[in-house]
Design a protein around this motif. Sequence first.
Motif, PDB file in Angstrom:
ATOM      1  N   UNK A  93       0.704  -1.174  -0.036  1.00 19.40           N
ATOM      2  CA  UNK A  93      -0.066  -0.009  -0.077  1.00 19.40           C
ATOM      3  C   UNK A  93       0.688   1.363   0.036  1.00 19.40           C
ATOM      4  N   UNK A  94       1.829   1.133   0.715  1.00 20.01           N
ATOM      5  CA  UNK A  94       3.063   2.295   0.872  1.00 20.01           C
ATOM      6  C   UNK A  94       4.336   1.643   1.169  1.00 20.01           C
ATOM      7  N   UNK A 105      11.075  -0.069   3.653  1.00 19.20           N
ATOM      8  CA  UNK A 105       9.935  -0.647   4.674  1.00 19.20           C
ATOM      9  C   UNK A 105       8.799  -0.620   3.580  1.00 19.20           C
ATOM     10  N   UNK A 106       7.845  -1.956   3.586  1.00 20.17           N
ATOM     11  CA  UNK A 106       6.752  -1.854   2.721  1.00 20.17           C
ATOM     12  C   UNK A 106       5.625  -2.279   3.583  1.00 20.17           C
ATOM     13  N   UNK A 107       4.361  -1.641   3.718  1.00 20.98           N
ATOM     14  CA  UNK A 107       3.302  -1.723   4.432  1.00 20.98           C
ATOM     15  C   UNK A 107       2.214  -2.672   3.314  1.00 20.98           C
ATOM     16  N   UNK A 108       1.997  -3.721   3.699  1.00 20.62           N
ATOM     17  CA  UNK A 108       1.173  -4.864   2.650  1.00 20.62           C
ATOM     18  C   UNK A 108      -0.214  -4.388   2.812  1.00 20.62           C
ATOM     19  N   UNK A 109      -0.877  -4.851   1.729  1.00 24.67           N
ATOM     20  CA  UNK A 109      -2.439  -5.010   1.825  1.00 24.67           C
ATOM     21  C   UNK A 109      -2.690  -6.013   2.690  1.00 24.67           C
ATOM     22  N   UNK A 110      -3.854  -6.006   3.355  1.00 18.96           N
ATOM     23  CA  UNK A 110      -4.368  -7.330   4.334  1.00 18.96           C
ATOM     24  C   UNK A 110      -5.706  -7.756   3.760  1.00 18.96           C
ATOM     25  N   UNK A 120      -2.328 -13.929   1.360  1.00 20.41           N
ATOM     26  CA  UNK A 120      -0.953 -12.951   1.157  1.00 20.41           C
ATOM     27  C   UNK A 120      -0.751 -12.253   2.241  1.00 20.41           C
ATOM     28  N   UNK A 121       0.761 -12.489   2.839  1.00 17.96           N
ATOM     29  CA  UNK A 121       1.228 -11.502   3.901  1.00 17.96           C
ATOM     30  C   UNK A 121       2.443 -11.455   3.968  1.00 17.96           C
ATOM     31  N   UNK A 169       1.758  -7.653   7.998  1.00 18.62           N
ATOM     32  CA  UNK A 169       1.777  -7.024   6.813  1.00 18.62           C
ATOM     33  C   UNK A 169       2.643  -5.819   6.761  1.00 18.62           C
ATOM     34  N   UNK A 170       3.907  -6.239   7.014  1.00 17.69           N
ATOM     35  CA  UNK A 170       5.071  -5.265   6.865  1.00 17.69           C
ATOM     36  C   UNK A 170       6.225  -6.013   6.612  1.00 17.69           C
TER      37      UNK A 170
END
Length: 540
Positions: A93-94, A105-110, A120-121, A169-170
């Motif tokens: 996501x960002x 650092x990547x923040x993932x969709x949940x 997906x995680x 999710x990161x």
Amino acid sequence: MKRRVFLFCSLMVLALSLLVAGCGGSKEESNDGGATGAQKSENVLVWGRGGDSPVLDPAIATDGEAAKVTINVFDTLVEYKPENTEVRPALAKEWSVSEDGLVWTFKLRDDVKFHDGTPFNADAVVYNFNRWMKKDNPLNNGECKYWMYMFNGYDEDSIVKSCEKTGDYEVKITLREPSAPFIQNIAMFSFGIASPTALEKYGNDFFKNPVGTGPFKFVEWVPDDRIVLEKNNEYWGEKAKVDKAVFRSIPDNAARFLELQAGTIDMMDGINPDDVAAAKSNENFQIILRPSMNIGYLSLNMEKEPFDNLKVRQAISHAINKQAIIDAFFAGLAKPAKNPMPPSLWGYNDDITDYEYDPAKAKALLAEAGFPDGFETTLWAMPVPRPYMQQPQKIAEAIQADLAAVGIKAEIVSYEWGQYLEKAENGEHDMVLLGWTGDNGDPDNFLYVLLDKDNAVKGSSSNYSFYKNDQVHDLFIKAQREMDQDKRADLYKQAQEIIHNDAPMVPLDHSTDPIVLMKYVKGYIPHPTGVEKINNVSVQ
């Protein structure tokens, strides 16, 4: 001639019979038997292309036909915008980067699931990165070649030091050194995130059982015939507008155009230049030009005699009439190349003067090199049309004639597409026709990938000239670590001068690839990288 007429008629009869049977046809028919382009009866997109996909696992793919399919089955952490190579969020996501450029650092969709229903995680991301990074990983074994091309190698050689889970999710990706093209690189099709469960289940057969998170699910692969995908109704992004997408392999350009005229396919690439005018005049068709970001070239294997001789390589550069080839085989949709990267990219060195077409000079250089009577060799020609070279066999024949005029007798050799690539990666060729469509809009993706010594490794080479110049290598590495684009551009321009003087390859053309579609096909946007998601494409 009789056999060619028979083949033409047979293909037309076959195409028309398929149309009558309703296989991919339209609701209406025009007087010439083809689809009117008004509307399809089935919500299925059929794409006719010149070659099959060698594999359906993006991590081990190195060619556009594999990418064309896998980009629709797999998502990446970040992706390119539909019209250019600007990066936008996807499975991430960002993201943020540390001041020293070493920690991303990547923040993932949940809200995402793989096609097999597994979540997906962060664990899935770490699993995929470990597969790509580690050469001895049983699902890598040196086959994740794009990782090597883009990140300087595997394990301790890679600029990527680690990928760690910092939350459900990161993830945190740590680099050994700053990398200017890093975020552009991980948007490439080859870094699509695969289901760890499916990778464990299928192992080395994952290449024919792909499972991702993309807008389409894999259904069927009939080698050298078709690949069928179906709509992923649980897709996290914009859901596909067609129920199915079928990628059909039709090697002959003329036969593929006949099928488009008959309405058995909805779109095609790899049209013969001679058919472009007919396509433009057909009211049922539309032509869309892919933005040019490619290079077609002839690599000279410097690990084989006499191509280790600079004067021989320069002689070949003077012997080939690029403009005549473009006039004959590109229908005005290409221009001669003088550098191993396209002029559409920043960092292009336009001050370089190309080797002029001069057979007399070529002969003189051959004599100086000790070959006054020329020599015998082989010239490899691709068996399938590519965006940068729609008629490789005919282009090979033209080059063969140019070389013969200066005393070089070149036998044309070809293989099945997957075998062709494998043999070239192993350095089995003397001279080989190939090309490259940019993956990320960065000069590094052309120059470092195609001509750095790091990528001249037999068995996984993308540097088919096996060109190894330490000065060029140092310039490439400095450019990767430099974050100022103007300074990077200067480094790449210096490298292009050295490469030009060393002549490890003959840059031939930069083409603009035409895609011909039925009028009812809407929403297709060709991407400059040569591959794109088609979830926005409709046929009704």
